[in-house]
Design a protein around this motif. Structure first.
Motif, PDB file in Angstrom:
ATOM      1  N   GLN A  67      -4.204  -4.816  -2.333  1.00 48.35           N
ATOM      2  CA  GLN A  67      -4.158  -5.581  -3.489  1.00 48.35           C
ATOM      3  C   GLN A  67      -5.182  -4.843  -4.468  1.00 48.35           C
ATOM      4  O   GLN A  67      -4.852  -4.867  -5.873  1.00 48.35           O
ATOM      5  CB  GLN A  67      -5.017  -6.828  -3.119  1.00 48.35           C
ATOM      6  N   ARG A  68      -6.315  -4.252  -4.025  1.00 50.02           N
ATOM      7  CA  ARG A  68      -6.988  -3.339  -4.923  1.00 50.02           C
ATOM      8  C   ARG A  68      -6.136  -2.321  -5.676  1.00 50.02           C
ATOM      9  O   ARG A  68      -6.021  -2.108  -6.778  1.00 50.02           O
ATOM     10  CB  ARG A  68      -8.058  -2.703  -4.197  1.00 50.02           C
ATOM     11  N   TYR A  87       1.436  -1.486  -4.682  1.00 45.58           N
ATOM     12  CA  TYR A  87       1.022  -2.160  -3.526  1.00 45.58           C
ATOM     13  C   TYR A  87       1.774  -1.606  -2.307  1.00 45.58           C
ATOM     14  O   TYR A  87       1.354  -1.540  -1.364  1.00 45.58           O
ATOM     15  CB  TYR A  87       1.322  -3.545  -3.963  1.00 45.58           C
ATOM     16  N   CYS A 102       4.603  -8.662  -3.557  1.00 42.80           N
ATOM     17  CA  CYS A 102       3.232  -8.406  -4.316  1.00 42.80           C
ATOM     18  C   CYS A 102       2.977  -9.625  -5.363  1.00 42.80           C
ATOM     19  O   CYS A 102       3.790  -9.739  -6.311  1.00 42.80           O
ATOM     20  CB  CYS A 102       2.954  -7.163  -4.698  1.00 42.80           C
ATOM     21  N   GLY A 103       2.071 -10.492  -5.129  1.00 41.36           N
ATOM     22  CA  GLY A 103       1.585 -11.628  -6.030  1.00 41.36           C
ATOM     23  C   GLY A 103       2.835 -12.670  -5.996  1.00 41.36           C
ATOM     24  O   GLY A 103       3.378 -12.921  -5.142  1.00 41.36           O
TER      25      GLY A 103
END
Length: 118
Positions: A67-68, A87, A102-103
């Motif tokens: 995530q970072r 990601y 992702c997301g």
């Protein structure tokens, strides 16, 4: 909410299952938070008490770091696809299979409707 063996199914029916020490718990807050009429969705994972399997803590850290990696790549005019690549590359380099998306997407769904219904 889901826990234990059912952790991968957070949107299933409620039960009377009693959670135990050491169990992982997943909370999904789909569309519960509003920001300027935009429904924000977020998830959280935690363990009841201590994490009994150290490998699970490693998996969790890979998820946090992936995530970072995505957030560091995020800036105006960047394509969502490119954020996902940052990601997913992190996860693959950590030795895991190609990951889930992702997301969250945006568009016309019940999570994005305005008061006017658009």
């Amino acid at each position: 909410m889901a826990s234990g063996k059912e952790i991968i199914k957070p949107h299933h029916r409620a039960s009377t299952k009693i959670m135990k020490t050491g169990e992982p718990v997943f909370l999904c807050f789909c569309g519960m938070t509003n920001f300027h009429r935009f429904k924000l969705a977020f998830d959280s994972t935690f363990w009841i008490g201590e994490i009994p399997n150290p490998r699970h803590a490693e998996f969790y850290e890979v998820a946090v770091e992936s995530q970072r990696a995505a957030l560091e790549f995020l800036w105006p005019r960047v394509k969502a696809e490119d954020v996902h690549i940052a990601y997913s590359q992190f996860i693959k380099q950590a030795g895991f299979d190609y990951p889930f998306r992702c997301g969250r997407g945006t568009g016309c769904s019940f999570l994005e409707k305005t008061k006017a219904g658009h």
